[in-house]
Design a protein around this motif. Structure first.
Motif, PDB file in Angstrom:
ATOM      1  N   ALA A  29       0.835  -1.180  -0.130  1.00 47.97           N
ATOM      2  CA  ALA A  29      -0.049  -0.037   0.004  1.00 47.97           C
ATOM      3  C   ALA A  29       0.841   1.136   0.127  1.00 47.97           C
ATOM      4  O   ALA A  29       1.872   1.221   0.371  1.00 47.97           O
ATOM      5  CB  ALA A  29      -0.783   0.047   1.194  1.00 47.97           C
ATOM      6  N   ASP A  30       0.306   2.159  -0.548  1.00 49.37           N
ATOM      7  CA  ASP A  30       0.946   3.435  -0.443  1.00 49.37           C
ATOM      8  C   ASP A  30       0.153   4.473   0.463  1.00 49.37           C
ATOM      9  O   ASP A  30      -1.056   4.560   0.378  1.00 49.37           O
ATOM     10  CB  ASP A  30       0.927   4.583  -1.764  1.00 49.37           C
ATOM     11  CG  ASP A  30       1.888   3.554  -2.997  1.00 49.37           C
ATOM     12  OD1 ASP A  30       2.723   2.968  -2.642  1.00 49.37           O
ATOM     13  OD2 ASP A  30       1.472   3.474  -4.227  1.00 49.37           O
ATOM     14  N   PHE A  31       0.885   5.296   1.086  1.00 49.70           N
ATOM     15  CA  PHE A  31       0.244   5.956   2.317  1.00 49.70           C
ATOM     16  C   PHE A  31      -0.385   7.196   1.643  1.00 49.70           C
ATOM     17  O   PHE A  31       0.368   7.899   0.539  1.00 49.70           O
ATOM     18  CB  PHE A  31       1.535   6.661   3.218  1.00 49.70           C
ATOM     19  CG  PHE A  31       0.839   7.545   4.302  1.00 49.70           C
ATOM     20  CD1 PHE A  31       0.089   7.281   5.263  1.00 49.70           C
ATOM     21  CD2 PHE A  31       1.508   8.806   4.226  1.00 49.70           C
ATOM     22  CE1 PHE A  31      -0.594   8.549   5.889  1.00 49.70           C
ATOM     23  CE2 PHE A  31       1.193   9.997   4.899  1.00 49.70           C
ATOM     24  CZ  PHE A  31       0.063   9.573   5.758  1.00 49.70           C
ATOM     25  N   ASN A  32      -1.426   7.726   1.975  1.00 48.73           N
ATOM     26  CA  ASN A  32      -2.053   9.000   1.674  1.00 48.73           C
ATOM     27  C   ASN A  32      -2.955   9.363   2.721  1.00 48.73           C
ATOM     28  O   ASN A  32      -3.572   8.640   3.573  1.00 48.73           O
ATOM     29  CB  ASN A  32      -2.952   8.637   0.396  1.00 48.73           C
ATOM     30  CG  ASN A  32      -3.611   9.779  -0.247  1.00 48.73           C
ATOM     31  OD1 ASN A  32      -2.679  10.806  -0.324  1.00 48.73           O
ATOM     32  ND2 ASN A  32      -4.732   9.726  -0.834  1.00 48.73           N
ATOM     33  N   ALA A  33      -3.046  10.679   2.690  1.00 51.24           N
ATOM     34  CA  ALA A  33      -3.931  11.430   3.593  1.00 51.24           C
ATOM     35  C   ALA A  33      -4.560  12.618   2.996  1.00 51.24           C
ATOM     36  O   ALA A  33      -3.961  13.422   2.525  1.00 51.24           O
ATOM     37  CB  ALA A  33      -2.905  12.178   4.843  1.00 51.24           C
TER      38      ALA A  33
ATOM     39  N   VAL B 271      -9.640  14.065   9.003  1.00 52.47           N
ATOM     40  CA  VAL B 271      -8.339  13.556   8.158  1.00 52.47           C
ATOM     41  C   VAL B 271      -8.698  11.933   7.625  1.00 52.47           C
ATOM     42  O   VAL B 271      -9.053  11.151   8.582  1.00 52.47           O
ATOM     43  CB  VAL B 271      -7.273  13.739   8.370  1.00 52.47           C
ATOM     44  CG1 VAL B 271      -6.050  13.285   7.438  1.00 52.47           C
ATOM     45  CG2 VAL B 271      -6.817  15.237   8.796  1.00 52.47           C
ATOM     46  N   LEU B 272      -8.732  11.648   6.380  1.00 56.92           N
ATOM     47  CA  LEU B 272      -8.867  10.179   5.963  1.00 56.92           C
ATOM     48  C   LEU B 272      -7.366   9.652   5.753  1.00 56.92           C
ATOM     49  O   LEU B 272      -6.744  10.282   4.755  1.00 56.92           O
ATOM     50  CB  LEU B 272      -9.863  10.102   4.679  1.00 56.92           C
ATOM     51  CG  LEU B 272     -10.006   8.889   4.224  1.00 56.92           C
ATOM     52  CD1 LEU B 272     -10.402   7.697   5.078  1.00 56.92           C
ATOM     53  CD2 LEU B 272     -10.670   9.020   2.972  1.00 56.92           C
ATOM     54  N   LEU B 273      -7.239   8.776   6.426  1.00 59.53           N
ATOM     55  CA  LEU B 273      -5.792   8.094   6.173  1.00 59.53           C
ATOM     56  C   LEU B 273      -5.839   6.823   5.609  1.00 59.53           C
ATOM     57  O   LEU B 273      -6.704   6.195   6.064  1.00 59.53           O
ATOM     58  CB  LEU B 273      -5.038   7.927   7.589  1.00 59.53           C
ATOM     59  CG  LEU B 273      -4.881   9.118   8.655  1.00 59.53           C
ATOM     60  CD1 LEU B 273      -4.007   8.687   9.705  1.00 59.53           C
ATOM     61  CD2 LEU B 273      -3.890  10.120   7.964  1.00 59.53           C
ATOM     62  N   SER B 274      -5.218   6.428   4.778  1.00 56.17           N
ATOM     63  CA  SER B 274      -5.217   5.188   3.955  1.00 56.17           C
ATOM     64  C   SER B 274      -3.749   4.752   3.843  1.00 56.17           C
ATOM     65  O   SER B 274      -2.671   5.543   3.692  1.00 56.17           O
ATOM     66  CB  SER B 274      -5.917   5.113   3.000  1.00 56.17           C
ATOM     67  OG  SER B 274      -5.365   6.136   1.747  1.00 56.17           O
ATOM     68  N   GLY B 275      -3.582   3.552   3.422  1.00 58.21           N
ATOM     69  CA  GLY B 275      -2.117   3.110   3.462  1.00 58.21           C
ATOM     70  C   GLY B 275      -1.446   3.007   4.601  1.00 58.21           C
ATOM     71  O   GLY B 275      -0.039   3.302   4.667  1.00 58.21           O
ATOM     72  N   VAL B 276      -2.092   2.905   5.934  1.00 57.74           N
ATOM     73  CA  VAL B 276      -1.520   2.713   7.011  1.00 57.74           C
ATOM     74  C   VAL B 276      -1.612   1.445   7.509  1.00 57.74           C
ATOM     75  O   VAL B 276      -2.543   0.789   7.259  1.00 57.74           O
ATOM     76  CB  VAL B 276      -1.984   4.035   8.107  1.00 57.74           C
ATOM     77  CG1 VAL B 276      -1.525   5.392   7.732  1.00 57.74           C
ATOM     78  CG2 VAL B 276      -3.431   3.769   8.168  1.00 57.74           C
ATOM     79  N   SER B 277      -0.919   0.850   8.625  1.00 59.48           N
ATOM     80  CA  SER B 277      -0.964  -0.517   8.951  1.00 59.48           C
ATOM     81  C   SER B 277      -1.864  -0.656   9.976  1.00 59.48           C
ATOM     82  O   SER B 277      -2.009   0.584  10.793  1.00 59.48           O
ATOM     83  CB  SER B 277       0.535  -0.950   9.399  1.00 59.48           C
ATOM     84  OG  SER B 277       0.851  -0.251  10.493  1.00 59.48           O
TER      85      SER B 277
END
Length: 253
Positions: A6-10, A90-96
């Protein structure tokens, strides 16, 4: 490669908004006026919140400090309760999942809504690879193989465990609860956070400087960049510093 990383995005999906006309109408009803001195919407909300405590509005009541200096004085004096009136979502994606387990320990000033592994099928899950593993080809190959085995076990559980005598909804919950036990901390997650400026300052101070926790630093630095676009005066005493490996951390000035 057998797994997908996954790639981190916010992304900010909600930010402070100030209805200055409502405030001015209130002040007029009190026979007061406000000498404005600049500042973003978020920064003016903080200033107004501080001034209401003393009704220090108008030429004869306001201090000579401009908005930026007024906020700096509040922070230096430890009067940060007024910063709680300013919030971001904030929407965080690509986090573990490992990261989010730590993040949700921050309760005061934070609210969370996270992707549920009981309701979402993780058969095609993405994974977050630590930089220290990613840069070591041999280690990464072994790591990826272990991740793949975990994902394969998850899929096998989903496809082979017999349904219980529960309702369809609860049977599916039971099945995915069993299956998710095979997934590692590196499984990618998505989470929405709403947080106020005071809580963010604490988060930046205790988490943004952790040199051994790359994911916390990554998120903290990204949040810092985002909120500084809206309210630089609220975080004036923090700065990003580059580390030897090219990543960044937050430190107090």
């Amino acid at each position: 490669m057998k797994i997908k990383c996954a790639d981190f995005n916010a992304v900010v999906i909600s930010r402070p908004s100030f209805d200055d006309t409502a405030l001015i109408s209130f002040l007029e009803s009190q026979g007061l006026d406000w000498v404005r001195s600049g500042g973003t919407e978020a920064e003016e909300i903080v200033e107004v919140s501080g001034r209401v405590c003393y009704l220090s509005f108008g030429k004869n009541r306001q201090s000579p400090r401009d908005n930026k200096s007024y906020i700096a004085n509040l922070i230096s004096q430890g009067h940060e309760s007024v910063l709680e009136h300013v919030n971001w979502t904030v929407l965080l994606s690509g986090v573990s999942r490992g990261f989010t387990h730590q993040l949700v320990r921050h309760r005061v000033g934070f609210a969370y809504s996270q992707l549920s592994q009981q309701y979402h099928d993780e058969s095609d899950a993405l994974f977050v690879v630590p930089p220290s593993i990613k840069k070591n080809k041999e280690l990464f190959t072994e790591w990826a193989d272990d991740i793949y085995r975990s994902l394969s076990t998850y899929r096998k559980i989903i496809n082979t465990v017999e349904k219980s005598q529960l309702t369809d909804k609860e049977s599916l919950r039971e099945l995915r609860t069993a299956a998710r036990s095979a997934l590692p901390n590196a499984t990618e997650s998505k989470i929405i956070i709403t947080v106020n400026a005071r809580a963010l300052r604490h988060f930046f101070e205790v988490r943004g400087c952790l040199e051994g926790d790359w994911e916390m630093r990554q998120v903290a630095c990204k949040l810092f960049e985002m909120v500084c676009c809206d309210a630089p005066s609220l975080f004036y005493d923090f700065k990003k510093v580059e580390m030897l490996d090219g990543s960044f951390k937050l430190v107090k000035r």
